[in-house]
Design a protein around this motif. Sequence first.
Motif, PDB file in Angstrom:
ATOM      1  N   LEU A  30       0.851  -1.190   0.000  1.00 32.19           N
ATOM      2  CA  LEU A  30       0.000   0.000   0.000  1.00 32.19           C
ATOM      3  C   LEU A  30       0.883   1.235   0.000  1.00 32.19           C
ATOM      4  O   LEU A  30       1.879   1.302   0.736  1.00 32.19           O
ATOM      5  CB  LEU A  30      -0.927   0.018   1.227  1.00 32.19           C
ATOM      6  CG  LEU A  30      -1.908  -1.154   1.344  1.00 32.19           C
ATOM      7  CD1 LEU A  30      -2.714  -1.028   2.638  1.00 32.19           C
ATOM      8  CD2 LEU A  30      -2.848  -1.206   0.142  1.00 32.19           C
ATOM      9  N   GLU A  31       0.509   2.199  -0.829  1.00 31.36           N
ATOM     10  CA  GLU A  31       1.289   3.435  -0.908  1.00 31.36           C
ATOM     11  C   GLU A  31       1.150   4.233   0.396  1.00 31.36           C
ATOM     12  O   GLU A  31       0.079   4.283   1.006  1.00 31.36           O
ATOM     13  CB  GLU A  31       0.810   4.274  -2.085  1.00 31.36           C
ATOM     14  CG  GLU A  31       1.654   5.499  -2.370  1.00 31.36           C
ATOM     15  CD  GLU A  31       3.024   5.145  -2.914  1.00 31.36           C
ATOM     16  OE1 GLU A  31       3.916   6.017  -2.838  1.00 31.36           O
ATOM     17  OE2 GLU A  31       3.199   4.002  -3.391  1.00 31.36           O
ATOM     18  N   LEU A  32       2.237   4.844   0.825  1.00 35.13           N
ATOM     19  CA  LEU A  32       2.224   5.639   2.043  1.00 35.13           C
ATOM     20  C   LEU A  32       1.501   6.968   1.806  1.00 35.13           C
ATOM     21  O   LEU A  32       1.474   7.483   0.687  1.00 35.13           O
ATOM     22  CB  LEU A  32       3.651   5.904   2.529  1.00 35.13           C
ATOM     23  CG  LEU A  32       4.268   4.858   3.471  1.00 35.13           C
ATOM     24  CD1 LEU A  32       4.449   3.524   2.775  1.00 35.13           C
ATOM     25  CD2 LEU A  32       5.601   5.351   4.031  1.00 35.13           C
ATOM     26  N   GLU A  33       0.926   7.493   2.866  1.00 30.61           N
ATOM     27  CA  GLU A  33       0.296   8.814   2.815  1.00 30.61           C
ATOM     28  C   GLU A  33       1.313   9.834   3.322  1.00 30.61           C
ATOM     29  O   GLU A  33       1.837   9.713   4.432  1.00 30.61           O
ATOM     30  CB  GLU A  33      -0.961   8.843   3.687  1.00 30.61           C
ATOM     31  CG  GLU A  33      -2.026   7.872   3.233  1.00 30.61           C
ATOM     32  CD  GLU A  33      -3.248   7.912   4.126  1.00 30.61           C
ATOM     33  OE1 GLU A  33      -3.277   8.791   5.026  1.00 30.61           O
ATOM     34  OE2 GLU A  33      -4.159   7.094   3.943  1.00 30.61           O
ATOM     35  N   TYR A  34       1.568  10.864   2.502  1.00 30.88           N
ATOM     36  CA  TYR A  34       2.614  11.835   2.792  1.00 30.88           C
ATOM     37  C   TYR A  34       1.999  13.198   3.117  1.00 30.88           C
ATOM     38  O   TYR A  34       0.990  13.602   2.532  1.00 30.88           O
ATOM     39  CB  TYR A  34       3.580  11.978   1.607  1.00 30.88           C
ATOM     40  CG  TYR A  34       4.307  10.710   1.259  1.00 30.88           C
ATOM     41  CD1 TYR A  34       5.444  10.331   1.948  1.00 30.88           C
ATOM     42  CD2 TYR A  34       3.840   9.886   0.230  1.00 30.88           C
ATOM     43  CE1 TYR A  34       6.125   9.162   1.620  1.00 30.88           C
ATOM     44  CE2 TYR A  34       4.497   8.723  -0.102  1.00 30.88           C
ATOM     45  CZ  TYR A  34       5.641   8.357   0.599  1.00 30.88           C
ATOM     46  OH  TYR A  34       6.296   7.197   0.272  1.00 30.88           O
ATOM     47  N   ASP A  35       2.637  13.876   4.063  1.00 34.91           N
ATOM     48  CA  ASP A  35       2.380  15.281   4.357  1.00 34.91           C
ATOM     49  C   ASP A  35       3.749  15.949   4.429  1.00 34.91           C
ATOM     50  O   ASP A  35       4.354  16.070   5.504  1.00 34.91           O
ATOM     51  CB  ASP A  35       1.616  15.441   5.672  1.00 34.91           C
ATOM     52  CG  ASP A  35       1.283  16.892   5.964  1.00 34.91           C
ATOM     53  OD1 ASP A  35       1.482  17.732   5.069  1.00 34.91           O
ATOM     54  OD2 ASP A  35       0.845  17.196   7.093  1.00 34.91           O
ATOM     55  N   LEU A  36       4.246  16.337   3.268  1.00 30.74           N
ATOM     56  CA  LEU A  36       5.611  16.865   3.190  1.00 30.74           C
ATOM     57  C   LEU A  36       5.748  18.196   3.897  1.00 30.74           C
ATOM     58  O   LEU A  36       6.858  18.575   4.291  1.00 30.74           O
ATOM     59  CB  LEU A  36       6.021  17.004   1.712  1.00 30.74           C
ATOM     60  CG  LEU A  36       5.993  15.696   0.908  1.00 30.74           C
ATOM     61  CD1 LEU A  36       6.440  15.959  -0.511  1.00 30.74           C
ATOM     62  CD2 LEU A  36       6.862  14.632   1.570  1.00 30.74           C
ATOM     63  N   GLY A  37       4.654  18.932   4.072  1.00 30.53           N
ATOM     64  CA  GLY A  37       4.747  20.192   4.805  1.00 30.53           C
ATOM     65  C   GLY A  37       5.103  19.978   6.266  1.00 30.53           C
ATOM     66  O   GLY A  37       5.813  20.792   6.875  1.00 30.53           O
TER      67      GLY A  37
END
Length: 356
Positions: A30-37
């Motif tokens: 499963l693709e990871l959920e990113y919050d680059l901010g």
Amino acid sequence: MAAVRVEAVLAAAEEQEAEKRRSITVEKELELEYDLGNLLAVDRNPPPAAALRGAGPRREALLRALARDNTQLLVSRLWELPAERAGGAGGPLVAQLPEPTFRLPREKPAPKPRPPTRWEQFARLKGIRRKKKTSLVWDEQAKEWRRRWGYKRAGGDPSRAWLAEVPAGADPEEDQFARLRREKRERVARNELNRLRNLARAHRAGSAVPAAPLHPTGHQDRDELRRVARVARVSTASLGRFQPRLPKEPAEPPSRSGGKKRRFQPLLGNLAAERSRQLELLRDMGSKKPVLDITRAVNKQLRAEEAEAAAANKGKKQSKRGKRGRRQQRPGRSGKKSGGRRQPQQQKPAGGGTGG
């Protein structure tokens, strides 16, 4: 020396290259959920439950590998962002982070904005903008840079100058140095009064329940001044016991407690009396009957009876007041109804004597 085959060298080089590629390549179901901010990556893949059971080196190695893979994925995403050199061509490479999508909770509530002062309200109404001034100015008399305000400011204090100019239209016999000192004291007092007013206004605006005003105002009555003086007197460590009173200040009323203080029994005394007190205390604690305070019960009953009697008297007074009806007219006022009920006065004899 044993000969080294070319095939073995090439195989070892391929293994090393594959190992390097494997260190930066991570595959997830499963693709990871990113919050680059916020530099955040959320992994929804379930970990192997069998390897996480118990506490041992296998579990620790699995957690380290999982943290390393997720960090590698987050760093790979960061390298995909647009970047630029900070401070020129030789500066560090800085990535431009996007706006965060997750709202992180605050540890403490956001501070409330400070209410504006009267000057800030006036400046906003008139459109006055604050101009930033430098703290140092050139002093022509001292020929050096000095502070604009405060101690040893530029130009010096006019009240401490050795020469004072007499303004036009002023009394030539007036002491100009005394006038300057008086004006300075008035300015300091006015600024302090404005500061206290601003603090009181901010306190009233910030508190939901308005407290009793204890701030200097232009219209203070006698009761308010007396209350402020009493609060200031009892603010000492001795609660105002050794503070002098004003010339016309009334004495403090006696406290409700009657000035009683706690009294402790002496440490060395009658052992028989102490034994009897302890036995009586244990007897009261062991008994299930509540301790009856006769004095307190009698006082409570008396207060209840007084309250009932006062309520009954108040009801009787209201009922009598309601039965009066209209207001009685004054004796000297004439009217149709009152004139009809009035009896005729008997005429006195001509001789002025009393009739038999």
